[in-house]
Design a protein around this motif. Structure first.
Motif, PDB file in Angstrom:
ATOM      1  N   LYS A 179      22.824   5.503  18.711  1.00  0.00           N
ATOM      2  CA  LYS A 179      22.352   4.396  18.280  1.00  0.00           C
ATOM      3  C   LYS A 179      21.188   5.005  17.128  1.00  0.00           C
ATOM      4  N   THR A 180      20.540   6.502  17.819  1.00  0.00           N
ATOM      5  CA  THR A 180      19.439   6.153  16.994  1.00  0.00           C
ATOM      6  C   THR A 180      19.970   7.656  16.009  1.00  0.00           C
ATOM      7  N   ILE A 181      20.986   7.747  16.495  1.00  0.00           N
ATOM      8  CA  ILE A 181      21.651   9.242  15.075  1.00  0.00           C
ATOM      9  C   ILE A 181      21.829   7.697  14.034  1.00  0.00           C
ATOM     10  N   LYS A 182      22.267   6.992  14.489  1.00  0.00           N
ATOM     11  CA  LYS A 182      23.264   6.498  13.496  1.00  0.00           C
ATOM     12  C   LYS A 182      21.842   5.506  12.848  1.00  0.00           C
ATOM     13  N   THR A 183      20.988   5.500  13.254  1.00  0.00           N
ATOM     14  CA  THR A 183      19.792   4.477  12.444  1.00  0.00           C
ATOM     15  C   THR A 183      18.890   5.800  11.859  1.00  0.00           C
ATOM     16  N   THR A 184      19.257   6.135  12.000  1.00  0.00           N
ATOM     17  CA  THR A 184      18.203   7.993  11.668  1.00  0.00           C
ATOM     18  C   THR A 184      19.262   7.855   9.760  1.00  0.00           C
ATOM     19  N   ARG A 185      20.296   8.165  10.220  1.00  0.00           N
ATOM     20  CA  ARG A 185      21.525   8.388   9.301  1.00  0.00           C
ATOM     21  C   ARG A 185      21.512   7.571   7.816  1.00  0.00           C
ATOM     22  N   GLN A 186      21.140   6.147   8.550  1.00  0.00           N
ATOM     23  CA  GLN A 186      20.895   4.852   7.951  1.00  0.00           C
ATOM     24  C   GLN A 186      20.013   5.141   6.696  1.00  0.00           C
ATOM     25  N   ASN A 187      18.775   5.322   7.906  1.00  0.00           N
ATOM     26  CA  ASN A 187      17.356   5.201   7.240  1.00  0.00           C
ATOM     27  C   ASN A 187      17.953   6.064   6.209  1.00  0.00           C
ATOM     28  N   GLU A 188      18.042   7.416   6.349  1.00  0.00           N
ATOM     29  CA  GLU A 188      18.026   8.580   5.222  1.00  0.00           C
ATOM     30  C   GLU A 188      18.979   8.065   4.607  1.00  0.00           C
TER      31      GLU A 188
END
Length: 122
Positions: free
Chosen positions: A109-118
């Motif tokens: 979830k953290t990886i996905k959220t970070t990628r989406q934010n980027e």
């Protein structure tokens, strides 16, 4: 230690369980090969998630968490193998696997959220 970081807290608690499991396997079963493998990868989850906190960039952050995810996957393999070869019982396996699966969900979830934010910045 960074306060209020759920992933780091859970990874550290899991690492402690792994160390205690290693001692149990060595002391009780005189098992030295698989126990060393799970010790290495099971504690690496937390080490890499802690390292990610101070990443130099978002890419570095994602990379460190990606390594944590790979180590978690390997830990799952060794847990399953230790269980299927009767080195750990159903209760220990189920409890540790539940904790590990929760850590994996948080990392993903953290990886996905970070990628989406980027991507939203672009």
């Amino acid at each position: 230690m960074v306060e209020n970081n759920v992933l780091s807290d859970k990874a550290l608690a899991f690492g402690i369980r792994i160390v205690n499991g290693y001692k149990y396997l060595v002391d009780t079963h005189k098992e030295f090969v698989m126990s060393k493998q799970i010790l290495r990868c099971g504690t690496s989850i937390g080490a890499n998630s802690f390292e990610a906190i101070y990443a130099q960039s978002k890419a570095d952050f994602i990379s460190k968490l990606g390594i944590s995810l790979k180590e978690a996957s390997e830990t799952s393999y060794w847990l399953t193998l230790l269980h299927k070869t009767s080195y750990i019982d159903d209760s220990m396996y189920t409890s540790m696997k539940k904790d590990l699966d929760e850590i994996i969900r948080i990392i993903v979830k953290t990886i996905k959220t970070t990628r989406q934010n980027e991507q939203q910045k672009d």
